[in-house]
Design a protein around this motif. Structure first.
Motif, PDB file in Angstrom:
ATOM      1  N   VAL A 305       0.880  -1.167   0.000  1.00 20.73           N
ATOM      2  CA  VAL A 305       0.000   0.000   0.000  1.00 20.73           C
ATOM      3  C   VAL A 305       0.916   1.213   0.000  1.00 20.73           C
ATOM      4  N   VAL A 306       0.883   1.950  -1.093  1.00 26.55           N
ATOM      5  CA  VAL A 306       1.889   2.973  -1.354  1.00 26.55           C
ATOM      6  C   VAL A 306       1.592   4.245  -0.566  1.00 26.55           C
ATOM      7  N   SER A 307       2.644   4.816   0.009  1.00 35.17           N
ATOM      8  CA  SER A 307       2.556   6.060   0.770  1.00 35.17           C
ATOM      9  C   SER A 307       3.440   7.113   0.117  1.00 35.17           C
ATOM     10  N   ASP A 308       3.159   8.377   0.393  1.00 38.21           N
ATOM     11  CA  ASP A 308       4.004   9.454  -0.105  1.00 38.21           C
ATOM     12  C   ASP A 308       3.677  10.730   0.661  1.00 38.21           C
ATOM     13  N   GLY A 309       4.689  11.311   1.298  1.00 36.13           N
ATOM     14  CA  GLY A 309       4.468  12.491   2.127  1.00 36.13           C
ATOM     15  C   GLY A 309       4.027  13.717   1.369  1.00 36.13           C
ATOM     16  N   ILE A 310       4.347  13.792   0.084  1.00 35.14           N
ATOM     17  CA  ILE A 310       3.954  14.942  -0.722  1.00 35.14           C
ATOM     18  C   ILE A 310       2.593  14.717  -1.374  1.00 35.14           C
ATOM     19  N   SER A 400      18.732   9.369   6.425  1.00 36.17           N
ATOM     20  CA  SER A 400      18.369  10.699   5.922  1.00 36.17           C
ATOM     21  C   SER A 400      16.866  10.921   6.021  1.00 36.17           C
ATOM     22  N   ALA A 401      16.472  12.177   5.936  1.00 34.78           N
ATOM     23  CA  ALA A 401      15.069  12.539   6.119  1.00 34.78           C
ATOM     24  C   ALA A 401      14.217  12.157   4.916  1.00 34.78           C
ATOM     25  N   ALA A 402      12.983  11.851   5.188  1.00 30.94           N
ATOM     26  CA  ALA A 402      11.997  11.628   4.126  1.00 30.94           C
ATOM     27  C   ALA A 402      11.511  12.990   3.635  1.00 30.94           C
ATOM     28  N   GLN A 403      10.506  12.971   2.769  1.00 30.72           N
ATOM     29  CA  GLN A 403      10.060  14.223   2.150  1.00 30.72           C
ATOM     30  C   GLN A 403       9.416  15.177   3.153  1.00 30.72           C
ATOM     31  N   LYS A 404       8.606  14.624   4.073  1.00 27.28           N
ATOM     32  CA  LYS A 404       7.915  15.434   5.064  1.00 27.28           C
ATOM     33  C   LYS A 404       7.903  14.702   6.393  1.00 27.28           C
ATOM     34  N   THR A 405       7.610  15.435   7.452  1.00 32.32           N
ATOM     35  CA  THR A 405       7.582  14.808   8.770  1.00 32.32           C
ATOM     36  C   THR A 405       6.174  14.611   9.310  1.00 32.32           C
ATOM     37  N   ASP A 406       5.167  15.184   8.647  1.00 27.81           N
ATOM     38  CA  ASP A 406       3.803  14.988   9.147  1.00 27.81           C
ATOM     39  C   ASP A 406       3.107  13.810   8.477  1.00 27.81           C
ATOM     40  N   ILE A 407       3.471  13.527   7.225  1.00 23.16           N
ATOM     41  CA  ILE A 407       2.898  12.395   6.491  1.00 23.16           C
ATOM     42  C   ILE A 407       4.064  11.560   5.951  1.00 23.16           C
ATOM     43  N   PRO A 408       4.123  10.276   6.280  1.00 19.69           N
ATOM     44  CA  PRO A 408       5.303   9.474   5.941  1.00 19.69           C
ATOM     45  C   PRO A 408       5.343   9.010   4.492  1.00 19.69           C
ATOM     46  N   ASP A 409       6.533   8.629   4.059  1.00 14.87           N
ATOM     47  CA  ASP A 409       6.752   8.007   2.746  1.00 14.87           C
ATOM     48  C   ASP A 409       6.697   6.487   2.814  1.00 14.87           C
ATOM     49  N   THR A 410       6.708   5.914   4.004  1.00 16.82           N
ATOM     50  CA  THR A 410       6.856   4.478   4.197  1.00 16.82           C
ATOM     51  C   THR A 410       5.686   3.698   3.622  1.00 16.82           C
ATOM     52  N   ASP A 411       5.968   2.783   2.697  1.00 21.92           N
ATOM     53  CA  ASP A 411       4.926   1.923   2.137  1.00 21.92           C
ATOM     54  C   ASP A 411       4.604   0.801   3.112  1.00 21.92           C
ATOM     55  N   PHE A 412       3.324   0.385   3.110  1.00 21.19           N
ATOM     56  CA  PHE A 412       2.901  -0.699   3.989  1.00 21.19           C
ATOM     57  C   PHE A 412       2.925  -2.010   3.211  1.00 21.19           C
ATOM     58  N   PRO A 413       3.674  -3.031   3.687  1.00 18.07           N
ATOM     59  CA  PRO A 413       3.790  -4.296   2.950  1.00 18.07           C
ATOM     60  C   PRO A 413       2.618  -5.234   3.227  1.00 18.07           C
ATOM     61  N   MET A 414       1.534  -5.077   2.471  1.00 19.95           N
ATOM     62  CA  MET A 414       0.348  -5.908   2.701  1.00 19.95           C
ATOM     63  C   MET A 414       0.645  -7.384   2.433  1.00 19.95           C
ATOM     64  N   PHE A 415       1.284  -7.682   1.305  1.00 19.03           N
ATOM     65  CA  PHE A 415       1.720  -9.048   0.982  1.00 19.03           C
ATOM     66  C   PHE A 415       3.216  -8.999   0.701  1.00 19.03           C
ATOM     67  N   ARG A 416       3.985  -9.894   1.308  1.00 16.82           N
ATOM     68  CA  ARG A 416       5.402  -9.967   0.969  1.00 16.82           C
ATOM     69  C   ARG A 416       5.893 -11.409   0.987  1.00 16.82           C
ATOM     70  N   LEU A 417       7.020 -11.633   0.342  1.00 14.65           N
ATOM     71  CA  LEU A 417       7.511 -12.987   0.107  1.00 14.65           C
ATOM     72  C   LEU A 417       7.851 -13.719   1.394  1.00 14.65           C
ATOM     73  N   SER A 418       8.326 -13.021   2.418  1.00 12.75           N
ATOM     74  CA  SER A 418       8.647 -13.692   3.682  1.00 12.75           C
ATOM     75  C   SER A 418       7.418 -14.385   4.252  1.00 12.75           C
ATOM     76  N   ASP A 419       6.244 -13.782   4.063  1.00 13.89           N
ATOM     77  CA  ASP A 419       5.010 -14.418   4.517  1.00 13.89           C
ATOM     78  C   ASP A 419       4.748 -15.695   3.717  1.00 13.89           C
ATOM     79  N   VAL A 420       5.096 -15.704   2.439  1.00 10.07           N
ATOM     80  CA  VAL A 420       4.940 -16.911   1.630  1.00 10.07           C
ATOM     81  C   VAL A 420       5.824 -18.029   2.185  1.00 10.07           C
ATOM     82  N   TYR A 421       7.063 -17.694   2.574  1.00  8.46           N
ATOM     83  CA  TYR A 421       7.944 -18.685   3.215  1.00  8.46           C
ATOM     84  C   TYR A 421       7.270 -19.279   4.455  1.00  8.46           C
ATOM     85  N   LEU A 422       6.704 -18.392   5.266  1.00  6.03           N
ATOM     86  CA  LEU A 422       6.074 -18.845   6.508  1.00  6.03           C
ATOM     87  C   LEU A 422       4.821 -19.663   6.236  1.00  6.03           C
TER      88      LEU A 422
END
Length: 536
Positions: A305-310, A400-422
Motif C-alpha cells: 500500500v503505497v505512501s508518499d508524504g507529498i 536521511s530525512a523523508a520528504q515530510k515529517t507529518d505524512i510518511p513516505d513508508t509503504d505498507f507491505p500488505m503481501f510480501r515474500l517472507s510471509d509466503v515462506y512462513l
C-alpha cells in the motif's frame, strides 16, 4: 517520487472532484452529482483517461478515506481519517491481540483491547462500510467497462486491452475486500456488477459461499492480471492473486471446515520458485523505512500500500496513523522521522517475551523502546505502560530525512515474500503432501538469518514455533488476529495476555468472538441480515 500511478491516485482525482458516496451498506455505487463540478458515470467514462483514474481511486481507498486525504470522506457519517482502510485493518487485526494495545478511550477502542466488543462498535462499522464501499466502486467500474459499453464509446483495441487488465485489478481489489469481510464477519452479502444500482437488500451469503466466490474470482483472474513483476510498483499482478488464494487455503479449515493445506503449499511453492519476487537480502529495518520502495526491500513486496508524504494529504489515515500513534512518552519523534506523537499504541508483555531479549541483540526484529516504559501494563490508558514499538520509520534506510515529517513516505507491505515462506512452512508442518520439511526449514532460517537470530533444525519446526515466528516476522502487518484464530489461540484460555477479556491479568474469552458481530447500523439498514451467533 515513487510512481506516476500513485500521483494519479492522489492528485488527478482531486482535480476531477470524483464523488462516490455510499449512503448505506445496501446501496451500490451512487455517482449522481450534487453540483455542476461533478459528473455522471456515463459522461465521465467518455474520457479515455477515466478508466485508470477509477482504478487509482480503488488503490487510493486502501490508504485515504476521501478524495482530499482525510477531507471529503467517501462514506457518509465516517470521517476520512477514521475510515482509512489500512487504519481500520490495523485496529481490528492488532488491537484485540497480544501484539498491540491502544491507550485512547474513543468509544469502541477499549472493547477491542479486551475482546468485549458489541454490534454497536463504531470501528467494526467502519471496516464493514469501507470494505463495501471499495466493492461498490469496483462494481461500478466493471459495469462501465463491458465490451458492449466500450464498443458504444468507440474505445480502440489498444485501450480495450489495457482496460481488460484494469478490470482484473478491480476484481482483485474487490476479492481482497470480500476476504477481509469473510475473515472478520463470516456471513456477508455478495454484490457484483450484475446487481442493480441503488437501494436494494443484497442477500446474505454463508461464509462458505463467500469463500467459494473469492476462490473462483482469484482463479479466473489469472487470465487477466498482468504477468508477475510486469506491472507498475503498487499495482497487483498474477502473484498477488496467488498469494491471496494461498491465504484463504491456509485458513480454509476456519472458513469452510475443510483443510486445504496442500493447495496452499503448492501455490506458495509456485510463488517462491517462479514469480520473480525475491527475498530482500537487506537489513530487516529496510523493509519498514521511508525508502522501502527502492532500498532493496521492494524485491519481496508483492502488494504494497503505497505512501508518499507529498502526494497524500491524509494526516490520520494509513501509515500516518500507525507512525504517529506509536510515538509517545520519552520517544523523540524526530528519531522516527515524524513531527510528533499521539501516545497511543504499544505492545503487550507477552509479545515482548517472544524475543530473546528486549534490546534487539539476539533478534533485530525486536525493535522495542523501553526508556520510561514499563513492561507491565497496569493501566492501558497510560502510554508509558507497555513497551513502545519502533518497527516503522519515516527515515530513509541511510538515516536521511523523508520528504515530510507529518505524512510518511513508508509503504505498507500488505503481501510480501517472507510471509509466503512462513505459509509454506506452516502448510508443510500441517501435513501438506507437496511440502518438504527440509525446504521449509531453509526458508525459516533465511528469515531468521536476516534478523540476526539463531537458526533452527527441522526438529524445531512445529506449530507453536511457527505461530511465534509469524509474530516476530510479521507483527503490526495486520495478520495477528487471523493467525491466532487459525491456531486456536485467539479466544478461549489456551493463550492469555494482559487485558484479554477486559481484565488486567487476562482471561479466557468466548469462542463466538472469533467472528466479529455484523454492525447494528448495518442490520438497521438491511433488516434481512442475520446477526452472528453470540451477539443477539
Amino acid at each position: 517520487m515513487k510512481i506516476s500511478f500513485k500521483y494519479i491516485s492522489y492528485f488527478l482525482l482531486l482535480v476531477l472532484g470524483l464523488s462516490m458516496t455510499l449512503t448505506s451498506c445496501t446501496d451500490d455505487l451512487n455517482v449522481t452529482p450534487t453540483d455542476d463540478d461533478e459528473f455522471l458515470s456515463e459522461a465521465f467514462f467518455k474520457d479515455p483517461a477515466s478508466y485508470k483514474q477509477v482504478i487509482a481511486k480503488l488503490y487510493a481507498g486502501l490508504y485515504v478515506g476521501g478524495n482530499d486525504g482525510d477531507a471529503l470522506p467517501d462514506i457518509s457519517g465516517l470521517g476520512g481519517d477514521f475510515s482509512s482502510y489500512l487504519r481500520l485493518l490495523f485496529v481490528t487485526q492488532e488491537f484485540p491481540t497480544d501484539e498491540a494495545i491502544v491507550a485512547w478511550n474513543d468509544d469502541g477502542l477499549p472493547a477491542l483491547n479486551g475482546q468485549t466488543w458489541s454490534p454497536s462498535n463504531q470501528f467494526l462499522y467502519g471496516i464493514f462500510s469501507r470494505a463495501f464501499y471499495e466493492i461498490s466502486v469496483a462494481n461500478e467500474f466493471l459495469r462501465q467497462t463491458t465490451d458492449e459499453k466500450l464498443t458504444e464509446r468507440g474505445v480502440d483495441a489498444n485501450l480495450k486491452a489495457e482496460i481488460a487488465t484494469l478490470r482484473a485489478e478491480a476484481r482483485f481489489l474487490r476479492a481482497f475486500s470480500y476476504y477481509n469481510l469473510m475473515d472478520l464477519f463470516g456471513n456477508v452479502p455478495i454484490t457484483t456488477e450484475a446487481d442493480p444500482v441503488g437501494l436494494f437488500y443484497p442477500v446474505q451469503k454463508s461464509r462458505a459461499e463467500v469463500f467459494a466466490f473469492i476462490e473462483s474470482e482469484l482463479k479466473d483472474m489469472d487470465n487477466g492480471l498482468a504477468a508477475s513483476k510486469t506491472n507498475e510498483y503498487g499495482r497487483v499482478d498474477k502473484t498477488a492473486a496467488k498469494f491471496l488464494l494461498a491465504q484463504i487455503y491456509l485458513n480454509a479449515k476456519v472458513y469452510i471446515g475443510t483443510e486445504k493445506f496442500n493447495e496452499a503449499a503448492v501455490l506458495c511453492n509456485e510463488i517462491i520458485t517462479t514469480s520473480g519476487y525475491t527475498f530482500a537480502d537487506v537489513p530487516y529495518r529496510y523493509l519498514f523505512s521511508a525508502d522501502n520502495n527502492r532500498n532493496g526491500a521492494q524485491s519481496e513486496f508483492i502488494f504494497p500500500v503505497v505512501s508518499d508524504g507529498i502526494a497524500i494529504r491524509a494526516t490520520g489515515g494509513g501509515m500516518s496513523f500507525i507512525l504517529h500513534a506509536s510515538i509517545g512518552g520519552k520517544m523523540n519523534a524526530g528519531d522516527q522521522g515524524m513531527n510528533g506523537g499521539w501516545s497511543g499504541i504499544r505492545t503487550r508483555p507477552e509479545f515482548v517475551k517472544l524475543f530473546p531479549d528486549e534490546t534487539a541483540t539476539g533478534d533485530k526484529r525486536g525493535t522495542f523502546f523501553t526508556d520510561g516504559q514499563t513492561l507491565d501494563i497496569a493501566n492501558y490508558g497510560v502510554f508509558s505502560n507497555g513497551y513502545a514499538v519502533r518497527k516503522y520509520t519515516n527515515l530513509n534506510s541511510d538515516g536521511s530525512a523523508a520528504q515530510k515529517t507529518d505524512i510518511p513516505d513508508t509503504d505498507f507491505p500488505m503481501f510480501r515474500l517472507s510471509d509466503v515462506y512462513l505459509m509454506y512452512a506452516e502448510a508443510t508442518v500441517r501435513g501438506a503432501a507437496s511440502g518438504n520439511l527440509a525446504t521449509a526449514t531453509g526458508y525459516i532460517n533465511k528469515i531468521r538469518t536476516r534478523a540476526g537470530a539463531t537458526t533452527i533444525s527441522s526438529s524445531d519446526l512445529n506449530l507453536n514455533f511457527i505461530l511465534d515466528e509469524r509474530g516476530r516476522e510479521l507483527f503490526w502487518e495486520c495478520h495477528r488476529r487471523t493467525d491466532l484464530i487459525r491456531f486456536g489461540k485467539f479466544t478461549g484460555g489456551s493463550k492469555i495476555w494482559q487485558w484479554k477479556g477486559g481484565v488486567k491479568n487476562g482471561s479466557g474469552t468466548d469462542s463466538f468472538r472469533d467472528l466479529m458481530p455484523i454492525p447494528s447500523r448495518t442490520i438497521q439498514a438491511n433488516p434481512t441480515l442475520k446477526q452472528n451467533t453470540g451477539y443477539n
